[in-house]
Scaffold this motif. Structure first.
Motif, PDB file in Angstrom:
ATOM      1  N   LEU A 132      85.649  60.015  80.889  1.00  0.00           N
ATOM      2  CA  LEU A 132      86.687  59.052  81.261  1.00  0.00           C
ATOM      3  C   LEU A 132      87.368  59.401  82.582  1.00  0.00           C
ATOM      4  N   GLY A 133      87.269  60.654  83.002  1.00  0.00           N
ATOM      5  CA  GLY A 133      87.943  61.065  84.225  1.00  0.00           C
ATOM      6  C   GLY A 133      89.423  61.334  84.019  1.00  0.00           C
ATOM      7  N   HIS A 134      89.802  61.708  82.789  1.00  0.00           N
ATOM      8  CA  HIS A 134      91.186  62.101  82.550  1.00  0.00           C
ATOM      9  C   HIS A 134      91.448  63.465  83.184  1.00  0.00           C
ATOM     10  N   ALA A 135      92.692  63.702  83.589  1.00  0.00           N
ATOM     11  CA  ALA A 135      93.041  64.966  84.230  1.00  0.00           C
ATOM     12  C   ALA A 135      92.844  66.136  83.275  1.00  0.00           C
ATOM     13  N   ASN A 136      93.060  65.910  81.983  1.00  0.00           N
ATOM     14  CA  ASN A 136      92.824  66.958  80.991  1.00  0.00           C
ATOM     15  C   ASN A 136      92.623  66.311  79.625  1.00  0.00           C
ATOM     16  N   ALA A 137      92.142  67.097  78.689  1.00  0.00           N
ATOM     17  CA  ALA A 137      91.824  66.572  77.360  1.00  0.00           C
ATOM     18  C   ALA A 137      93.065  66.166  76.585  1.00  0.00           C
ATOM     19  N   THR A 138      94.224  66.720  76.929  1.00  0.00           N
ATOM     20  CA  THR A 138      95.460  66.360  76.236  1.00  0.00           C
ATOM     21  C   THR A 138      95.758  64.872  76.401  1.00  0.00           C
ATOM     22  N   ILE A 139      95.469  64.345  77.600  1.00  0.00           N
ATOM     23  CA  ILE A 139      95.680  62.917  77.838  1.00  0.00           C
ATOM     24  C   ILE A 139      94.789  62.105  76.908  1.00  0.00           C
ATOM     25  N   THR A 140      93.536  62.514  76.772  1.00  0.00           N
ATOM     26  CA  THR A 140      92.606  61.809  75.886  1.00  0.00           C
ATOM     27  C   THR A 140      93.112  61.834  74.453  1.00  0.00           C
ATOM     28  N   LEU A 141      93.569  62.993  74.000  1.00  0.00           N
ATOM     29  CA  LEU A 141      94.087  63.115  72.640  1.00  0.00           C
ATOM     30  C   LEU A 141      95.298  62.215  72.430  1.00  0.00           C
ATOM     31  N   THR A 142      96.179  62.146  73.450  1.00  0.00           N
ATOM     32  CA  THR A 142      97.388  61.335  73.331  1.00  0.00           C
ATOM     33  C   THR A 142      97.057  59.847  73.282  1.00  0.00           C
ATOM     34  N   VAL A 143      96.168  59.409  74.185  1.00  0.00           N
ATOM     35  CA  VAL A 143      95.835  57.983  74.265  1.00  0.00           C
ATOM     36  C   VAL A 143      95.075  57.529  73.035  1.00  0.00           C
ATOM     37  N   TYR A 144      94.200  58.401  72.517  1.00  0.00           N
ATOM     38  CA  TYR A 144      93.313  57.991  71.419  1.00  0.00           C
ATOM     39  C   TYR A 144      93.660  58.687  70.114  1.00  0.00           C
ATOM     40  N   GLN A 145      94.946  58.986  69.926  1.00  0.00           N
ATOM     41  CA  GLN A 145      95.341  59.667  68.697  1.00  0.00           C
ATOM     42  C   GLN A 145      95.095  58.796  67.462  1.00  0.00           C
ATOM     43  N   HIS A 146      95.027  57.464  67.667  1.00  0.00           N
ATOM     44  CA  HIS A 146      94.776  56.579  66.530  1.00  0.00           C
ATOM     45  C   HIS A 146      93.378  56.787  65.937  1.00  0.00           C
ATOM     46  N   VAL A 147      92.476  57.395  66.711  1.00  0.00           N
ATOM     47  CA  VAL A 147      91.118  57.620  66.225  1.00  0.00           C
ATOM     48  C   VAL A 147      91.074  58.804  65.269  1.00  0.00           C
ATOM     49  N   HIS A 148      92.064  59.684  65.355  1.00  0.00           N
ATOM     50  CA  HIS A 148      91.965  60.992  64.711  1.00  0.00           C
ATOM     51  C   HIS A 148      92.404  61.091  63.258  1.00  0.00           C
ATOM     52  N   PRO A 149      93.219  60.147  62.704  1.00  0.00           N
ATOM     53  CA  PRO A 149      93.586  60.340  61.291  1.00  0.00           C
ATOM     54  C   PRO A 149      92.381  60.481  60.374  1.00  0.00           C
ATOM     55  N   GLY A 150      91.371  59.608  60.519  1.00  0.00           N
ATOM     56  CA  GLY A 150      90.172  59.711  59.689  1.00  0.00           C
ATOM     57  C   GLY A 150      89.415  60.992  59.934  1.00  0.00           C
ATOM     58  N   MET A 151      89.362  61.409  61.209  1.00  0.00           N
ATOM     59  CA  MET A 151      88.670  62.645  61.542  1.00  0.00           C
ATOM     60  C   MET A 151      89.404  63.838  60.935  1.00  0.00           C
ATOM     61  N   GLY A 152      90.731  63.748  60.907  1.00  0.00           N
ATOM     62  CA  GLY A 152      91.514  64.820  60.297  1.00  0.00           C
ATOM     63  C   GLY A 152      91.247  64.926  58.808  1.00  0.00           C
ATOM     64  N   ARG A 153      91.093  63.763  58.135  1.00  0.00           N
ATOM     65  CA  ARG A 153      90.778  63.778  56.706  1.00  0.00           C
ATOM     66  C   ARG A 153      89.422  64.431  56.461  1.00  0.00           C
ATOM     67  N   GLU A 154      88.462  64.108  57.314  1.00  0.00           N
ATOM     68  CA  GLU A 154      87.122  64.697  57.191  1.00  0.00           C
ATOM     69  C   GLU A 154      87.199  66.208  57.373  1.00  0.00           C
TER      70      GLU A 154
END
Length: 400
Positions: free
Chosen positions: A367-389
């Motif tokens: 994506l060309g984000h400055a760091n992975a933290t930005i990706t995690l912040t923008v796409y945190q909605h993707v992670h609840p299911g991944m967290g359950r897994e």
């Protein structure tokens, strides 16, 4: 204070005074106005004698060089024009700053002197923007826009403090819309099936446009990056385009719009690996373009240019996508294809990869984000299911 050298005439002075918050310092010096008359200037609020001394030296130097401006007289609009002239920003950012200053700051606060601005004034200005700040008179500005304009004013007045023109930044005592209030609109993303459904339809309906949508969906590039991509940037054999630049719209008052190429949003280039299907589509697209004109496939030619070889306009490109989504929904059924914006193809790319378990660092680099933290912040909605897994996997480890 014992041992302190007495200041000579013309050097100004520093005095200590007491406040509820503790000791503070003020500076005093003589300056000459533009009309030749002199005035004594007092500036308060410095936390240390050293800070006060540094500002005093800077002010004395301005008076000696003829660069001093009476802080009680300079209007905010004049200061902002001076401040903008000194900025080194991307052309599209400069254009945005100028437009917002012209429409949303100058008409409300421009006549105020910089030195007399207060926190309550800034608060009242923001409330007015929220109530009736639209330039077309159709209501107020969103909290997101008000916060953005506030950050421009804050940056300008922070520089005024740094330069010694102000002792305190009045925006520090104001309350802009919060980050949660200024959240961007909720992003939309297609499922893999929905994206595939749309691509099949658009491949048959408009192959030329289909290449643009496929490239954006397969790489997560920003629209401006894709529209600035040249054939010399694309290594089809290695299946890797290199994203080096971006094109954006610059709007200047009285001069209309112009397209300007510049660096990517982060200022960094990046390489993105392509899948075999997208490489094959690019080869077919290149062959079709070469049949129209060899000039369209030269190394220096834009991959997604118009048929005349020029940049496509980003806003028109976006509207073209929206129109095609509307037509596709009519043809396929609205329940088969949710409505999304062009930028949501980037969100679709990231969401599908993250949901499939691709490491965040890899997605961030694509994506060309400055760091992975930005990706995690923008796409945190993707992670609840991944967290359950992850939780279930951890439990399985313990049980095993």
């Amino acid at each position: 204070m014992a041992g302190t050298r007495r200041r000579q005439a013309g050097e100004g002075g520093i005095s200590e005074y007491q406040t509820k918050a503790g000791p503070r310092f003020l500076i005093k010096y003589a300056a000459q106005r533009a009309d030749g008359t002199k005035r004594v200037v007092l500036k308060r609020g410095f936390r240390t004698r050293r800070e006060a001394a540094a500002v005093l030296r800077a002010e004395i130097r301005k008076t000696e060089m003829g660069e001093w401006v009476d802080p009680s007289k300079q209007r905010l609009d004049a200061y902002l024009a001076e401040w903008m002239a000194a900025q080194r920003l991307h052309p599209s950012t400069m254009s945005s700053y100028r437009r917002n200053i012209r429409l949303h700051i100058d008409p409300y606060l421009g006549a105020q002197s910089v030195a007399r601005l207060t926190g309550p004034m800034v608060d009242a200005w923001m409330r007015e923007l929220e109530a009736s700040g639209r330039a077309d008179g159709a209501g107020g500005l969103s909290a997101r826009t008000v916060r953005y304009v506030f950050t421009i004013l804050r940056a300008a007045l922070s520089d005024a403090v740094r330069q010694g023109r102000l002792a305190v930044n009045p925006t520090d005592r104001a309350t802009p819309p919060s980050a949660s209030e200024a959240r961007p609109p909720e992003m939309q993303a297609w499922t893999a099936a929905e994206l595939a459904r749309f691509m099949r339809w658009v491949d048959a309906d408009d192959p030329d446009s289909a290449m643009g949508w496929r490239l954006l969906a397969a790489t997560g590039m920003r629209c401006g990056e894709a529209l600035a991509l040249r054939w010399r940037d694309v290594d089809l054999d290695a299946a890797r385009p290199q994203v080096r630049r971006s094109v954006g719209t610059v709007k200047d008052k009285g001069a209309g719009q112009r397209l300007v190429e510049g660096p990517t949003k982060t200022g960094q280039s990046r390489v993105i690996d392509l899948d075999a299907g997208t490489v094959a589509a690019l080869r077919r697209y290149r062959a079709a373009r070469e049949h129209v004109s060899v000039d369209l496939v030269r190394d220096s030619a834009l991959v997604l240019s118009g048929l005349d070889g020029s940049h496509r306009h980003p806003e028109r490109f976006s509207r073209r996508f929206t129109a095609q989504v509307v037509r596709a929904r009519r043809a396929l059924g609205e329940e088969q294809l949710p409505a999304i914006r062009l930028h949501d193809l980037r969100h679709t790319h990231a969401t599908l990869l993250l949901a499939d378990g691709v490491p965040v660092k890899v997605v961030s680099e694509r994506l060309g984000h400055a760091n992975a933290t930005i990706t995690l912040t923008v796409y945190q909605h993707v992670h609840p299911g991944m967290g359950r897994e992850a939780a279930d996997r951890f439990a399985a480890l313990l049980e095993g």
